[in-house]
Write a protein that holds these residues in place. Structure first.
Motif, PDB file in Angstrom:
ATOM      1  N   LEU A  70       0.821  -1.210   0.000  1.00 40.72           N
ATOM      2  CA  LEU A  70       0.000   0.000   0.000  1.00 40.72           C
ATOM      3  C   LEU A  70       0.855   1.261   0.000  1.00 40.72           C
ATOM      4  O   LEU A  70       1.746   1.417   0.836  1.00 40.72           O
ATOM      5  CB  LEU A  70      -0.919   0.016   1.232  1.00 40.72           C
ATOM      6  CG  LEU A  70      -1.809   1.249   1.357  1.00 40.72           C
ATOM      7  CD1 LEU A  70      -2.904   1.229   0.296  1.00 40.72           C
ATOM      8  CD2 LEU A  70      -2.430   1.333   2.738  1.00 40.72           C
ATOM      9  N   MET A  71       0.558   2.150  -0.941  1.00 42.59           N
ATOM     10  CA  MET A  71       1.154   3.489  -0.939  1.00 42.59           C
ATOM     11  C   MET A  71       0.077   4.429  -0.427  1.00 42.59           C
ATOM     12  O   MET A  71      -0.956   4.621  -1.081  1.00 42.59           O
ATOM     13  CB  MET A  71       1.591   3.897  -2.340  1.00 42.59           C
ATOM     14  CG  MET A  71       2.195   5.278  -2.373  1.00 42.59           C
ATOM     15  SD  MET A  71       2.780   5.669  -4.037  1.00 42.59           S
ATOM     16  CE  MET A  71       3.217   7.370  -3.803  1.00 42.59           C
ATOM     17  N   VAL A  72       0.301   4.995   0.736  1.00 42.09           N
ATOM     18  CA  VAL A  72      -0.680   5.879   1.363  1.00 42.09           C
ATOM     19  C   VAL A  72      -0.738   7.186   0.573  1.00 42.09           C
ATOM     20  O   VAL A  72       0.286   7.833   0.348  1.00 42.09           O
ATOM     21  CB  VAL A  72      -0.322   6.153   2.841  1.00 42.09           C
ATOM     22  CG1 VAL A  72      -1.282   7.142   3.458  1.00 42.09           C
ATOM     23  CG2 VAL A  72      -0.302   4.848   3.633  1.00 42.09           C
ATOM     24  N   THR A  73      -1.951   7.565   0.168  1.00 43.69           N
ATOM     25  CA  THR A  73      -2.116   8.808  -0.586  1.00 43.69           C
ATOM     26  C   THR A  73      -2.956   9.835   0.171  1.00 43.69           C
ATOM     27  O   THR A  73      -2.844  11.028  -0.098  1.00 43.69           O
ATOM     28  CB  THR A  73      -2.780   8.540  -1.951  1.00 43.69           C
ATOM     29  OG1 THR A  73      -4.014   7.859  -1.735  1.00 43.69           O
ATOM     30  CG2 THR A  73      -1.883   7.695  -2.840  1.00 43.69           C
ATOM     31  N   THR A  74      -3.787   9.364   1.102  1.00 42.16           N
ATOM     32  CA  THR A  74      -4.672  10.265   1.841  1.00 42.16           C
ATOM     33  C   THR A  74      -4.690   9.885   3.312  1.00 42.16           C
ATOM     34  O   THR A  74      -4.821   8.701   3.644  1.00 42.16           O
ATOM     35  CB  THR A  74      -6.112  10.188   1.282  1.00 42.16           C
ATOM     36  OG1 THR A  74      -6.072  10.454  -0.123  1.00 42.16           O
ATOM     37  CG2 THR A  74      -7.030  11.180   1.962  1.00 42.16           C
TER      38      THR A  74
END
Length: 144
Positions: A70-74
């Motif tokens: 997972l790449m956290v964007t928010t």
């Protein structure tokens, strides 16, 4: 002999239920800090974040990549704007420094503090022997 066996069984039982706490700080402009408790010793940062979300302490979303996780964007409704070269930088360890792993694979230590901060990156073009190389540098520049 019997007492040794009981001691070893008790020790194995205690180790299998070892727990840890992790403190998560959300940097500016969110300015929030909380602790997630009773995590398994092998819990990843993502598990800690999911527990925090279940407890109403934070929200987050992102994009999952097969090889990276997972790449956290928010975080808490604040989205990193890729057009503005923003991303959520994750720092941890002692001394605190950018993590080399993402939330899906990083396993925080017991009582470790993790910092998420909105940062920007820049692309630099370097000419070496008349050949252009594009180098991305991740800078710890906080977005206020």
């Amino acid at each position: 002999m019997f007492s040794t066996a009981i001691f070893l069984a008790s020790l194995c039982f205690a180790i299998s239920f070892a727990e840890k706490d992790v403190t998560i700080e959300l940097g500016a402009p969110l300015n929030l800090e909380f602790t997630v408790t009773d995590l398994a010793d092998d819990a990843t940062l993502l598990i800690a974040m999911e527990q925090a979300m279940d407890e109403g302490k934070m929200t987050f979303s992102g994009t999952t990549y097969a090889d990276l996780g997972l790449m956290v964007t928010t975080i808490d409704g604040l989205e990193a704007d890729s057009a503005e070269k923003q991303y959520w930088q994750i720092l941890g360890g002692e001394p605190m420094k950018p993590l080399e792993l993402g939330v899906s694979t990083y396993i925080p230590a017991k009582s470790e503090k993790i910092l998420f901060r909105l940062a920007t990156w820049m692309t630099m073009v370097i000419t070496v022997n008349q050949k252009k190389k594009i180098v991305r540098r991740h800078l710890a520049v906080q977005v206020a």
